[in-house]
Design a protein around this motif. Structure first.
Motif, PDB file in Angstrom:
ATOM      1  N   ILE A   1      48.479  47.310  42.529  1.00 23.30           N
ATOM      2  CA  ILE A   1      47.269  46.607  42.068  1.00 23.30           C
ATOM      3  C   ILE A   1      47.641  45.657  40.928  1.00 23.30           C
ATOM      4  CG2 ILE A   1      45.009  46.870  40.970  1.00 23.30           C
ATOM      5  CD1 ILE A   1      45.051  47.821  43.909  1.00 23.30           C
ATOM      6  N   ARG A   2      48.446  46.132  39.995  1.00 23.27           N
ATOM      7  CA  ARG A   2      48.875  45.281  38.873  1.00 23.27           C
ATOM      8  C   ARG A   2      49.680  44.077  39.389  1.00 23.27           C
ATOM      9  NH1 ARG A   2      47.595  47.617  34.093  1.00 23.27           N
ATOM     10  NH2 ARG A   2      47.482  49.880  33.995  1.00 23.27           N
ATOM     11  N   ARG A   3      50.522  44.298  40.399  1.00 23.01           N
ATOM     12  CA  ARG A   3      51.282  43.193  40.999  1.00 23.01           C
ATOM     13  C   ARG A   3      50.345  42.183  41.654  1.00 23.01           C
ATOM     14  NH1 ARG A   3      54.883  46.632  42.170  1.00 23.01           N
ATOM     15  NH2 ARG A   3      54.317  47.051  44.319  1.00 23.01           N
ATOM     16  N   MET A   4      49.314  42.673  42.328  1.00 22.20           N
ATOM     17  CA  MET A   4      48.329  41.772  42.939  1.00 22.20           C
ATOM     18  C   MET A   4      47.691  40.879  41.877  1.00 22.20           C
ATOM     19  SD  MET A   4      46.260  44.137  45.617  1.00 22.20           S
ATOM     20  CE  MET A   4      47.047  45.017  46.944  1.00 22.20           C
ATOM     21  N   LEU A   5      47.410  41.448  40.720  1.00 20.82           N
ATOM     22  CA  LEU A   5      46.840  40.670  39.618  1.00 20.82           C
ATOM     23  C   LEU A   5      47.867  39.684  39.069  1.00 20.82           C
ATOM     24  CD1 LEU A   5      44.936  43.638  38.027  1.00 20.82           C
ATOM     25  CD2 LEU A   5      43.846  41.527  38.840  1.00 20.82           C
ATOM     26  N   ASP A   6      49.094  40.144  38.872  1.00 19.45           N
ATOM     27  CA  ASP A   6      50.155  39.274  38.363  1.00 19.45           C
ATOM     28  C   ASP A   6      50.448  38.119  39.312  1.00 19.45           C
ATOM     29  OD1 ASP A   6      50.444  40.877  36.117  1.00 19.45           O
ATOM     30  OD2 ASP A   6      52.217  41.930  36.886  1.00 19.45           O
ATOM     31  N   GLU A   7      50.319  38.368  40.618  1.00 23.06           N
ATOM     32  CA  GLU A   7      50.632  37.360  41.631  1.00 23.06           C
ATOM     33  C   GLU A   7      49.402  36.551  42.050  1.00 23.06           C
ATOM     34  OE1 GLU A   7      52.502  39.645  44.744  1.00 23.06           O
ATOM     35  OE2 GLU A   7      54.252  40.081  43.489  1.00 23.06           O
ATOM     36  N   ASN A   8      48.301  36.699  41.311  1.00 22.11           N
ATOM     37  CA  ASN A   8      47.059  35.959  41.549  1.00 22.11           C
ATOM     38  C   ASN A   8      46.420  36.234  42.899  1.00 22.11           C
ATOM     39  OD1 ASN A   8      46.860  34.594  39.041  1.00 22.11           O
ATOM     40  ND2 ASN A   8      48.495  33.230  39.700  1.00 22.11           N
ATOM     41  N   MET A   9      46.701  37.398  43.462  1.00 23.75           N
ATOM     42  CA  MET A   9      45.992  37.802  44.676  1.00 23.75           C
ATOM     43  C   MET A   9      44.578  38.249  44.306  1.00 23.75           C
ATOM     44  SD  MET A   9      49.098  39.853  46.455  1.00 23.75           S
ATOM     45  CE  MET A   9      48.482  40.002  48.126  1.00 23.75           C
ATOM     46  N   LEU A  10      44.436  38.678  43.052  1.00 24.71           N
ATOM     47  CA  LEU A  10      43.152  39.059  42.473  1.00 24.71           C
ATOM     48  C   LEU A  10      43.080  38.500  41.065  1.00 24.71           C
ATOM     49  CD1 LEU A  10      42.916  42.830  43.475  1.00 24.71           C
ATOM     50  CD2 LEU A  10      41.472  40.982  44.328  1.00 24.71           C
ATOM     51  N   VAL A  11      41.880  38.395  40.549  1.00 20.92           N
ATOM     52  CA  VAL A  11      41.672  37.957  39.171  1.00 20.92           C
ATOM     53  C   VAL A  11      40.560  38.828  38.591  1.00 20.92           C
ATOM     54  CG1 VAL A  11      40.039  36.117  39.805  1.00 20.92           C
ATOM     55  CG2 VAL A  11      41.342  35.936  37.692  1.00 20.92           C
ATOM     56  N   GLY A  12      40.718  39.188  37.319  1.00 21.29           N
ATOM     57  CA  GLY A  12      39.736  40.063  36.695  1.00 21.29           C
ATOM     58  C   GLY A  12      39.482  39.690  35.250  1.00 21.29           C
ATOM     59  N   SER A  13      38.665  40.521  34.596  1.00 19.24           N
ATOM     60  CA  SER A  13      38.208  40.218  33.245  1.00 19.24           C
ATOM     61  C   SER A  13      37.868  41.505  32.501  1.00 19.24           C
ATOM     62  CB  SER A  13      36.958  39.336  33.348  1.00 19.24           C
ATOM     63  OG  SER A  13      36.403  39.107  32.093  1.00 19.24           O
ATOM     64  N   ARG A  14      37.819  41.402  31.183  1.00 18.67           N
ATOM     65  CA  ARG A  14      37.401  42.518  30.329  1.00 18.67           C
ATOM     66  C   ARG A  14      35.992  42.265  29.790  1.00 18.67           C
ATOM     67  NH1 ARG A  14      40.855  46.295  28.934  1.00 18.67           N
ATOM     68  NH2 ARG A  14      43.075  45.907  29.187  1.00 18.67           N
ATOM     69  N   ARG A  15      35.098  41.759  30.567  1.00 16.32           N
ATOM     70  CA  ARG A  15      33.765  41.382  30.102  1.00 16.32           C
ATOM     71  C   ARG A  15      32.948  42.541  29.562  1.00 16.32           C
ATOM     72  NH1 ARG A  15      31.967  36.444  33.817  1.00 16.32           N
ATOM     73  NH2 ARG A  15      34.061  35.662  34.032  1.00 16.32           N
ATOM     74  N   GLU A  16      33.028  43.667  30.219  1.00 13.81           N
ATOM     75  CA  GLU A  16      32.184  44.795  29.816  1.00 13.81           C
ATOM     76  C   GLU A  16      33.041  46.008  29.486  1.00 13.81           C
ATOM     77  OE1 GLU A  16      29.093  45.340  32.712  1.00 13.81           O
ATOM     78  OE2 GLU A  16      28.755  43.198  32.830  1.00 13.81           O
ATOM     79  N   GLY A  17      34.067  45.786  28.675  1.00 12.16           N
ATOM     80  CA  GLY A  17      34.928  46.898  28.276  1.00 12.16           C
ATOM     81  C   GLY A  17      36.193  46.957  29.097  1.00 12.16           C
ATOM     82  N   ALA A  18      36.217  47.833  30.084  1.00 11.78           N
ATOM     83  CA  ALA A  18      37.409  48.029  30.906  1.00 11.78           C
ATOM     84  C   ALA A  18      37.690  46.806  31.769  1.00 11.78           C
ATOM     85  CB  ALA A  18      37.229  49.253  31.795  1.00 11.78           C
ATOM     86  N   PHE A  19      38.963  46.518  31.961  1.00 11.64           N
ATOM     87  CA  PHE A  19      39.353  45.417  32.833  1.00 11.64           C
ATOM     88  C   PHE A  19      38.814  45.688  34.235  1.00 11.64           C
ATOM     89  CE2 PHE A  19      42.135  43.249  35.777  1.00 11.64           C
ATOM     90  CZ  PHE A  19      42.232  41.994  35.204  1.00 11.64           C
ATOM     91  N   SER A  20      38.147  44.680  34.819  1.00 12.54           N
ATOM     92  CA  SER A  20      37.506  44.841  36.123  1.00 12.54           C
ATOM     93  C   SER A  20      37.639  43.578  36.957  1.00 12.54           C
ATOM     94  CB  SER A  20      36.018  45.166  35.957  1.00 12.54           C
ATOM     95  OG  SER A  20      35.831  46.318  35.184  1.00 12.54           O
TER      96      SER A  20
END
Length: 116
Positions: free
Chosen positions: A30-49
């Motif tokens: 999952i972290r690799r997917m985020l690093d490779e821009n397969m997904l994008v997320g945010s810490r808008r409401e506390g936990a990264f989502s």
């Protein structure tokens, strides 16, 4: 977009443990997917989502990765990219994520590139 009267696409937000459970992938993947821009997320409401609408049938929406690259190339932060993807866009006629889900990848990326 500021002042836009159309509300953004409604979506649940998935934490990293939620993504592990939904996709069946280990946390490292999952972290690799985020690093490779397969997904994008945010810490808008506390936990990264990550917006749940970015996951289709237990996998990241395939057209999302290239679109994230185009938005980053246009100078968007992750938060700005998420806002644009979920918000209504006049030139597309709906939210970009809805257009991606409908298979309109080229149109979405063309509009994203014009935002630079």
């Amino acid at each position: 977009m500021p002042g836009d009267p159309t509300p953004p696409v409604a979506t649940d937000w998935l934490t990293l443990p939620d993504l592990v459970a939904l996709t069946g992938e280990p946390l490292g993947r999952i972290r690799r997917m985020l690093d490779e821009n397969m997904l994008v997320g945010s810490r808008r409401e506390g936990a990264f989502s990550v917006p749940s609408v970015f996951i289709v049938d237990g996998h990241p929406l395939p057209s999302l990765r290239g679109t994230i690259f185009v938005l980053h190339d246009a100078g968007f932060t992750d938060d700005e990219a998420i806002d644009w993807l979920l918000g209504y866009d006049d030139s597309i006629g709906l939210a970009p994520i809805e257009a991606l889900l409908a298979g309109r990848k080229s149109e979405v990326r063309r509009v994203a590139a014009s935002l630079a």
